[in-house]
Write an enzyme that holds these catalytic residues in place. Structure first.
Site, PDB file in Angstrom:
ATOM      1  N   HIS A 128       0.894  -1.156   0.000  1.00  0.00           N
ATOM      2  CA  HIS A 128       0.000   0.000   0.000  1.00  0.00           C
ATOM      3  C   HIS A 128       0.933   1.206   0.000  1.00  0.00           C
ATOM      4  O   HIS A 128       1.814   1.311   0.863  1.00  0.00           O
ATOM      5  CB  HIS A 128      -0.852  -0.016   1.273  1.00  0.00           C
ATOM      6  CG  HIS A 128      -1.901   1.050   1.343  1.00  0.00           C
ATOM      7  ND1 HIS A 128      -3.243   0.739   1.341  1.00  0.00           N
ATOM      8  CD2 HIS A 128      -1.838   2.392   1.437  1.00  0.00           C
ATOM      9  CE1 HIS A 128      -3.948   1.855   1.447  1.00  0.00           C
ATOM     10  NE2 HIS A 128      -3.104   2.887   1.497  1.00  0.00           N
ATOM     11  N   LEU A 129       0.761   2.093  -0.954  1.00  0.00           N
ATOM     12  CA  LEU A 129       1.624   3.266  -1.041  1.00  0.00           C
ATOM     13  C   LEU A 129       1.705   3.958   0.316  1.00  0.00           C
ATOM     14  O   LEU A 129       0.685   4.236   0.943  1.00  0.00           O
ATOM     15  CB  LEU A 129       1.076   4.244  -2.086  1.00  0.00           C
ATOM     16  CG  LEU A 129       1.817   5.573  -2.225  1.00  0.00           C
ATOM     17  CD1 LEU A 129       3.265   5.360  -2.653  1.00  0.00           C
ATOM     18  CD2 LEU A 129       1.091   6.473  -3.221  1.00  0.00           C
ATOM     19  N   HIS A 130       2.914   4.202   0.773  1.00  0.00           N
ATOM     20  CA  HIS A 130       3.114   4.920   2.024  1.00  0.00           C
ATOM     21  C   HIS A 130       4.474   5.594   2.012  1.00  0.00           C
ATOM     22  O   HIS A 130       5.405   5.125   1.375  1.00  0.00           O
ATOM     23  CB  HIS A 130       2.965   3.998   3.241  1.00  0.00           C
ATOM     24  CG  HIS A 130       3.918   2.856   3.287  1.00  0.00           C
ATOM     25  ND1 HIS A 130       3.779   1.734   2.488  1.00  0.00           N
ATOM     26  CD2 HIS A 130       5.027   2.650   4.023  1.00  0.00           C
ATOM     27  CE1 HIS A 130       4.755   0.887   2.742  1.00  0.00           C
ATOM     28  NE2 HIS A 130       5.540   1.422   3.676  1.00  0.00           N
ATOM     29  N   PHE A 131       4.526   6.718   2.688  1.00  0.00           N
ATOM     30  CA  PHE A 131       5.762   7.482   2.805  1.00  0.00           C
ATOM     31  C   PHE A 131       6.174   7.507   4.269  1.00  0.00           C
ATOM     32  O   PHE A 131       5.356   7.813   5.146  1.00  0.00           O
ATOM     33  CB  PHE A 131       5.568   8.919   2.312  1.00  0.00           C
ATOM     34  CG  PHE A 131       5.335   9.012   0.835  1.00  0.00           C
ATOM     35  CD1 PHE A 131       6.400   9.142  -0.047  1.00  0.00           C
ATOM     36  CD2 PHE A 131       4.052   8.967   0.324  1.00  0.00           C
ATOM     37  CE1 PHE A 131       6.177   9.222  -1.410  1.00  0.00           C
ATOM     38  CE2 PHE A 131       3.823   9.046  -1.036  1.00  0.00           C
ATOM     39  CZ  PHE A 131       4.891   9.172  -1.913  1.00  0.00           C
TER      40      PHE A 131
END
Length: 115
Positions: A102-105
């Protein structure tokens, strides 16, 4: 976070589902930012889209104003850390480096913690 989690999307499965209590620093209808549940750095926040997007290189057709908004939130969180600590890092992982799909920064400061 329990080290026994074995799913592939921690953010959808636990963070966004409400099954896990989070220390939230920012939230709106599209983005959630919170202190990492198992921090690797002394200051370690995570910024995620609420809509499932697999990764930075697999945006899944979500290349829109919501992604611009996500980046602006990352910028705000990073600026606050930089202002408070004098420096900040912004990191996203891809492929095998990406534990949760899941896209995460990660927005962080300091040297990695050693166990």
């Amino acid at each position: 976070m329990s080290s026994k989690y074995e799913g592939s999307d921690f953010y959808c499965d636990l963070a966004l589902s409400g099954k896990l209590e989070l220390d939230v620093v920012y939230e709106d209808e599209h983005v959630l930012a919170f202190h990492h549940t198992n921090p690797y750095w002394p200051v370690h926040l995570v910024v995620i889209p609420k809509r499932h997007i697999p990764s930075f290189t697999d945006l899944g057709g979500h290349e829109s104003e919501q992604l611009v908004h996500l980046v602006m939130v990352v910028k705000q969180v990073a600026a606050k850390i930089e202002e408070e600590y004098g420096a900040a890092r912004v990191l996203t992982n891809l492929g095998e480096y990406q534990d949760s799909k899941h896209l995460h920064f990660h927005v962080n400061f300091g040297e990695p913690k050693t166990n």
